[in-house]
Design a protein around this motif. Structure first.
Motif, PDB file in Angstrom:
ATOM      1  N   GLN A   5       0.848  -1.193   0.000  1.00  0.00           N
ATOM      2  CA  GLN A   5       0.000   0.000   0.000  1.00  0.00           C
ATOM      3  C   GLN A   5       0.880   1.238   0.000  1.00  0.00           C
ATOM      4  O   GLN A   5       1.846   1.338   0.772  1.00  0.00           O
ATOM      5  N   VAL A   6       0.553   2.182  -0.851  1.00  0.00           N
ATOM      6  CA  VAL A   6       1.294   3.440  -0.958  1.00  0.00           C
ATOM      7  C   VAL A   6       0.297   4.590  -0.875  1.00  0.00           C
ATOM      8  O   VAL A   6      -0.726   4.581  -1.567  1.00  0.00           O
ATOM      9  N   GLN A   7       0.587   5.537  -0.045  1.00  0.00           N
ATOM     10  CA  GLN A   7      -0.220   6.764   0.014  1.00  0.00           C
ATOM     11  C   GLN A   7       0.597   7.917  -0.536  1.00  0.00           C
ATOM     12  O   GLN A   7       1.777   8.064  -0.194  1.00  0.00           O
ATOM     13  N   LEU A   8      -0.053   8.719  -1.363  1.00  0.00           N
ATOM     14  CA  LEU A   8       0.640   9.801  -2.061  1.00  0.00           C
ATOM     15  C   LEU A   8      -0.019  11.132  -1.733  1.00  0.00           C
ATOM     16  O   LEU A   8      -1.250  11.245  -1.763  1.00  0.00           O
ATOM     17  N   VAL A   9       0.815  12.127  -1.439  1.00  0.00           N
ATOM     18  CA  VAL A   9       0.309  13.463  -1.121  1.00  0.00           C
ATOM     19  C   VAL A   9       1.084  14.489  -1.946  1.00  0.00           C
ATOM     20  O   VAL A   9       2.301  14.644  -1.776  1.00  0.00           O
ATOM     21  N   GLU A  10       0.348  15.187  -2.822  1.00  0.00           N
ATOM     22  CA  GLU A  10       0.966  16.214  -3.660  1.00  0.00           C
ATOM     23  C   GLU A  10       0.956  17.566  -2.949  1.00  0.00           C
ATOM     24  O   GLU A  10       0.085  17.842  -2.122  1.00  0.00           O
ATOM     25  N   SER A  11       1.918  18.399  -3.319  1.00  0.00           N
ATOM     26  CA  SER A  11       1.974  19.779  -2.823  1.00  0.00           C
ATOM     27  C   SER A  11       2.707  20.630  -3.843  1.00  0.00           C
ATOM     28  O   SER A  11       3.339  20.099  -4.771  1.00  0.00           O
ATOM     29  N   GLY A  12       2.614  21.946  -3.653  1.00  0.00           N
ATOM     30  CA  GLY A  12       3.370  22.852  -4.508  1.00  0.00           C
ATOM     31  C   GLY A  12       2.568  23.554  -5.578  1.00  0.00           C
ATOM     32  O   GLY A  12       3.106  24.386  -6.314  1.00  0.00           O
ATOM     33  N   GLY A  13       1.301  23.214  -5.703  1.00  0.00           N
ATOM     34  CA  GLY A  13       0.476  23.889  -6.696  1.00  0.00           C
ATOM     35  C   GLY A  13       0.189  25.330  -6.289  1.00  0.00           C
ATOM     36  O   GLY A  13       0.503  25.762  -5.179  1.00  0.00           O
ATOM     37  N   GLY A  14      -0.399  26.077  -7.218  1.00  0.00           N
ATOM     38  CA  GLY A  14      -0.738  27.462  -6.919  1.00  0.00           C
ATOM     39  C   GLY A  14      -1.044  28.234  -8.172  1.00  0.00           C
ATOM     40  O   GLY A  14      -1.255  27.659  -9.241  1.00  0.00           O
ATOM     41  N   LEU A  15      -1.078  29.558  -8.012  1.00  0.00           N
ATOM     42  CA  LEU A  15      -1.365  30.475  -9.114  1.00  0.00           C
ATOM     43  C   LEU A  15      -0.061  31.121  -9.558  1.00  0.00           C
ATOM     44  O   LEU A  15       0.696  31.631  -8.731  1.00  0.00           O
ATOM     45  N   VAL A  16       0.186  31.093 -10.854  1.00  0.00           N
ATOM     46  CA  VAL A  16       1.414  31.661 -11.401  1.00  0.00           C
ATOM     47  C   VAL A  16       1.095  32.324 -12.735  1.00  0.00           C
ATOM     48  O   VAL A  16       0.166  31.901 -13.433  1.00  0.00           O
ATOM     49  N   GLN A  17       1.864  33.344 -13.073  1.00  0.00           N
ATOM     50  CA  GLN A  17       1.676  33.997 -14.369  1.00  0.00           C
ATOM     51  C   GLN A  17       2.330  33.179 -15.479  1.00  0.00           C
ATOM     52  O   GLN A  17       3.278  32.416 -15.230  1.00  0.00           O
ATOM     53  N   ALA A  18       1.832  33.350 -16.671  1.00  0.00           N
ATOM     54  CA  ALA A  18       2.422  32.683 -17.834  1.00  0.00           C
ATOM     55  C   ALA A  18       3.905  33.019 -17.921  1.00  0.00           C
ATOM     56  O   ALA A  18       4.311  34.164 -17.696  1.00  0.00           O
ATOM     57  N   GLY A  19       4.700  31.992 -18.211  1.00  0.00           N
ATOM     58  CA  GLY A  19       6.145  32.155 -18.258  1.00  0.00           C
ATOM     59  C   GLY A  19       6.834  31.832 -16.954  1.00  0.00           C
ATOM     60  O   GLY A  19       8.066  31.720 -16.899  1.00  0.00           O
ATOM     61  N   GLY A  20       6.055  31.690 -15.897  1.00  0.00           N
ATOM     62  CA  GLY A  20       6.618  31.413 -14.580  1.00  0.00           C
ATOM     63  C   GLY A  20       6.901  29.934 -14.366  1.00  0.00           C
ATOM     64  O   GLY A  20       6.758  29.113 -15.277  1.00  0.00           O
ATOM     65  N   SER A  21       7.301  29.616 -13.133  1.00  0.00           N
ATOM     66  CA  SER A  21       7.683  28.251 -12.784  1.00  0.00           C
ATOM     67  C   SER A  21       7.018  27.822 -11.477  1.00  0.00           C
ATOM     68  O   SER A  21       6.706  28.661 -10.623  1.00  0.00           O
ATOM     69  N   LEU A  22       6.831  26.528 -11.365  1.00  0.00           N
ATOM     70  CA  LEU A  22       6.379  25.905 -10.125  1.00  0.00           C
ATOM     71  C   LEU A  22       7.079  24.560 -10.004  1.00  0.00           C
ATOM     72  O   LEU A  22       7.410  23.930 -11.016  1.00  0.00           O
ATOM     73  N   ARG A  23       7.256  24.125  -8.763  1.00  0.00           N
ATOM     74  CA  ARG A  23       7.757  22.771  -8.535  1.00  0.00           C
ATOM     75  C   ARG A  23       6.754  22.014  -7.679  1.00  0.00           C
ATOM     76  O   ARG A  23       6.471  22.414  -6.546  1.00  0.00           O
ATOM     77  N   LEU A  24       6.239  20.944  -8.236  1.00  0.00           N
ATOM     78  CA  LEU A  24       5.326  20.075  -7.504  1.00  0.00           C
ATOM     79  C   LEU A  24       6.116  18.979  -6.811  1.00  0.00           C
ATOM     80  O   LEU A  24       7.114  18.493  -7.347  1.00  0.00           O
ATOM     81  N   SER A  25       5.641  18.605  -5.643  1.00  0.00           N
ATOM     82  CA  SER A  25       6.227  17.493  -4.902  1.00  0.00           C
ATOM     83  C   SER A  25       5.148  16.465  -4.621  1.00  0.00           C
ATOM     84  O   SER A  25       3.969  16.814  -4.470  1.00  0.00           O
ATOM     85  N   CYS A  26       5.559  15.228  -4.528  1.00  0.00           N
ATOM     86  CA  CYS A  26       4.636  14.145  -4.175  1.00  0.00           C
ATOM     87  C   CYS A  26       5.355  13.263  -3.167  1.00  0.00           C
ATOM     88  O   CYS A  26       6.336  12.584  -3.509  1.00  0.00           O
ATOM     89  N   ALA A  27       4.874  13.294  -1.933  1.00  0.00           N
ATOM     90  CA  ALA A  27       5.476  12.505  -0.870  1.00  0.00           C
ATOM     91  C   ALA A  27       4.736  11.178  -0.740  1.00  0.00           C
ATOM     92  O   ALA A  27       3.503  11.145  -0.690  1.00  0.00           O
ATOM     93  N   ALA A  28       5.496  10.098  -0.672  1.00  0.00           N
ATOM     94  CA  ALA A  28       4.920   8.760  -0.590  1.00  0.00           C
ATOM     95  C   ALA A  28       5.187   8.140   0.773  1.00  0.00           C
ATOM     96  O   ALA A  28       6.263   8.321   1.349  1.00  0.00           O
ATOM     97  N   SER A  29       4.201   7.430   1.256  1.00  0.00           N
ATOM     98  CA  SER A  29       4.384   6.694   2.503  1.00  0.00           C
ATOM     99  C   SER A  29       4.905   5.304   2.180  1.00  0.00           C
ATOM    100  O   SER A  29       4.873   4.868   1.028  1.00  0.00           O
ATOM    101  N   GLY A  30       5.350   4.593   3.192  1.00  0.00           N
ATOM    102  CA  GLY A  30       5.790   3.222   2.985  1.00  0.00           C
ATOM    103  C   GLY A  30       7.276   3.115   2.708  1.00  0.00           C
ATOM    104  O   GLY A  30       7.928   4.091   2.354  1.00  0.00           O
ATOM    105  N   ARG A  31       7.773   1.893   2.833  1.00  0.00           N
ATOM    106  CA  ARG A  31       9.208   1.651   2.710  1.00  0.00           C
ATOM    107  C   ARG A  31       9.609   1.198   1.321  1.00  0.00           C
ATOM    108  O   ARG A  31      10.783   0.995   1.063  1.00  0.00           O
ATOM    109  N   THR A  32       8.630   1.041   0.429  1.00  0.00           N
ATOM    110  CA  THR A  32       8.935   0.437  -0.861  1.00  0.00           C
ATOM    111  C   THR A  32       8.829   1.437  -2.007  1.00  0.00           C
ATOM    112  O   THR A  32       8.625   1.045  -3.144  1.00  0.00           O
TER     113      THR A  32
END
Length: 124
Positions: free
Chosen positions: A1-28
């Motif tokens: 079983q793996v649980q996934l949680v995304e973060s890092g989204g938001g509002l940005v102007q065209a031409g800008g940048s964002l970095r999304l992260s996805c943290a996973a639970s579990g040892r595998t």
């Protein structure tokens, strides 16, 4: 079983940048191919990028190639999506997903685990 949680989204102007992260639970975490998908309003969910267990190689949708970069840190159980030169058409909910495969895949039905998604909005 793996649980996934995304973060890092938001509002940005065209031409800008964002970095999304996805943290996973579990040892595998390192056993899973990881992917990013997105769903824009009124559209079906589509493939964005995927990465193998080891971190290479990677695969991208044509629409994001050269602008987005997927990477992973197996020690931190996290996968990232660096998004540069964002366009209004990149506006969507972004999901990360895990597939118990050694190689990458763009097929949604091969991903067994999904996060809840994070909203990315790009203004013109």
């Amino acid at each position: 079983q793996v649980q996934l949680v995304e973060s890092g989204g938001g509002l940005v102007q065209a031409g800008g940048s964002l970095r999304l992260s996805c943290a996973a639970s579990g040892r595998t975490f390192s056993s899973y191919c990881m992917g990013w998908f997105r769903q824009a309003p009124g559209k079906e969910r589509e493939f964005v990028a995927a990465i193998t267990r080891s971190g290479a190689p990677t695969r991208y949708a044509d629409s994001v190639k050269g602008r987005f970069t997927i990477s992973r840190d197996n020690a931190k159980n996290t996968v990232y999506l660096q998004m540069n030169s964002l366009k209004p058409e990149d506006t969507a909910i972004y999901y990360c997903a895990a597939a118990n495969l050694a190689w990458y895949t763009s097929k949604q039905n091969e991903y067994a685990y999904w996060g809840q998604g994070t909203q990315v909005t790009v203004s013109s």
